[in-house]
Write an enzyme that holds these catalytic residues in place. Structure first.
Site, PDB file in Angstrom:
ATOM      1  N   ALA A   1       1.243  -1.215   0.453  1.00 58.09           N
ATOM      2  CA  ALA A   1       0.346   0.083   0.145  1.00 58.09           C
ATOM      3  C   ALA A   1       0.991   1.402   0.201  1.00 58.09           C
ATOM      4  CB  ALA A   1      -1.417   0.124   1.298  1.00 58.09           C
ATOM      5  N   ALA A   2       2.151   1.570   0.118  1.00 54.89           N
ATOM      6  CA  ALA A   2       2.965   2.275  -0.033  1.00 54.89           C
ATOM      7  C   ALA A   2       2.651   3.225  -1.776  1.00 54.89           C
ATOM      8  CB  ALA A   2       4.393   1.914  -0.166  1.00 54.89           C
ATOM      9  N   GLY A   3       2.778   2.579  -2.768  1.00 57.35           N
ATOM     10  CA  GLY A   3       1.985   2.943  -3.816  1.00 57.35           C
ATOM     11  C   GLY A   3       0.490   3.403  -3.802  1.00 57.35           C
ATOM     12  N   ASP A   4      -0.317   3.358  -3.139  1.00 54.11           N
ATOM     13  CA  ASP A   4      -1.886   3.427  -2.659  1.00 54.11           C
ATOM     14  C   ASP A   4      -1.852   4.391  -1.992  1.00 54.11           C
ATOM     15  OD1 ASP A   4      -2.206   1.407  -4.624  1.00 54.11           O
ATOM     16  OD2 ASP A   4      -2.829  -0.193  -2.615  1.00 54.11           O
TER      17      ASP A   4
END
Length: 308
Positions: A249-252
């Site tokens: 979820a880093a990109g999210d």
């Protein structure tokens, strides 16, 4: 503040932690197991809402316990869900996430009801698109559904953010309708047939993506930072140096926070800096949505030197 609409996926993440990810034919003993609400679309919606953004979500769930948990999660975050549908036959999407001791992950996704979100569903909620200012999309729903959403958002002069994840070929006619195209280095490599291993590679890939028709390219490079490019500007921004526990979820987190910045009429650089800090906090925590930070947490990190 402008209104954000996220059109995309829901996943229930089944997360296993292990010292190292097993190779083919190997069985390893894990250290923990957790279940979290996730999915790229839902994660991005929660990321923006947790910063006090005005957020709505459009997508499709299974009529099952996992689906009910997602609705409860949206309600808890204050995310509008009148455009979230239940499919009577398909199950809610599920993701199997395996994380090693360095925070690296391997993910298997069973999309389920996400792949039942149709063009007809998008048309049914055209009024929700009209009421929004920023429309955020990913590729965990059918590509033709994404195209229809882009067409309607473009028709109504909305700002469109497209995260091409998981990476797949995109119709060139869609490119010039997208305002912000945000791939990571793996996705950029696939979409440009260019290996992206360093900043020079990223510059070359971003140039190719601009030539494909995208107005603004924001290429996320993990702990190496972010490259922003359009026809008049090329800007590199460093990442915070953090000890990663789970990169899920880093990109999210980045995309939802970036959308929040745009919703506040910030310039692109300021919005990217906020998003970099948000994703830096995210990698220090386990799980997708539980790892997404508040605005106060981000502001505290941004007071610190980026190399700390």
């Amino acid at each position: 503040m402008k209104n954000i609409l996220v059109i995309g996926s829901f996943m229930t993440d089944l997360v296993f932690k292990t010292e190292r990810i097993p190779v083919e034919g190997e069985t390893s003993i894990g250290s923990s197991y957790n279940k979290f609400t996730g999915g790229k679309g839902a994660n991005q919606a929660v990321a923006a809402a947790r910063l006090n953004g005005n957020v709505k979500m459009m997508g499709k769930l299974g009529n099952d316990d996992f689906g009910k948990e997602h609705i409860a999660s949206l309600q808890a975050e204050g995310i509008g869900h009148q455009a979230v549908l239940f499919d009577p036959e398909a199950s809610t999407g599920v993701g199997n996430v395996t994380i090693d001791q360095n925070g690296n992950n391997r993910i298997i996704v069973v999309p389920g009801a996400n792949m039942k979100l149709s063009i007809k569903d998008i048309d049914r909620f055209e009024d929700v698109i009209m009421q929004s200012n920023i429309v955020v999309l990913q590729l965990e729903i059918p590509i033709e559904t994404v195209y229809r959403a882009i067409e309607l958002a473009h028709k109504h002069n909305k700002t469109i953010i497209l995260n091409p994840a998981p990476a797949q070929e995109i119709d060139s006619d869609m490119a010039n309708k997208v305002d912000y195209f945000i791939p990571n280095e793996t996705e950029a490599s696939i979409l440009t047939n260019t290996e992206v291993n360093n900043l020079d590679d990223a510059k070359e890939a971003s140039k190719i993506l601009l030539n494909q028709g995208y107005k603004n390219v924001i290429l996320t490079l993990g702990d190496k930072g972010v490259l922003f490019r359009n026809t008049s500007e090329l800007n590199y921004l460093e990442a915070f140096k953090m000890k990663a526990i789970d990169t899920t979820a880093a990109g999210d987190s980045f995309i939802g926070s970036f959308a929040y910045g745009l919703a506040n009429n910030w310039n692109v650089t300021k919005a990217i800096k906020l998003a970099i800090a948000a994703s830096a906090i995210t990698v220090t925590r386990l799980g997708a949505q539980p790892s997404l930070p508040t605005l106060q947490e981000i502001n505290e990190l941004m007071k610190q030197p980026i190399h700390a």
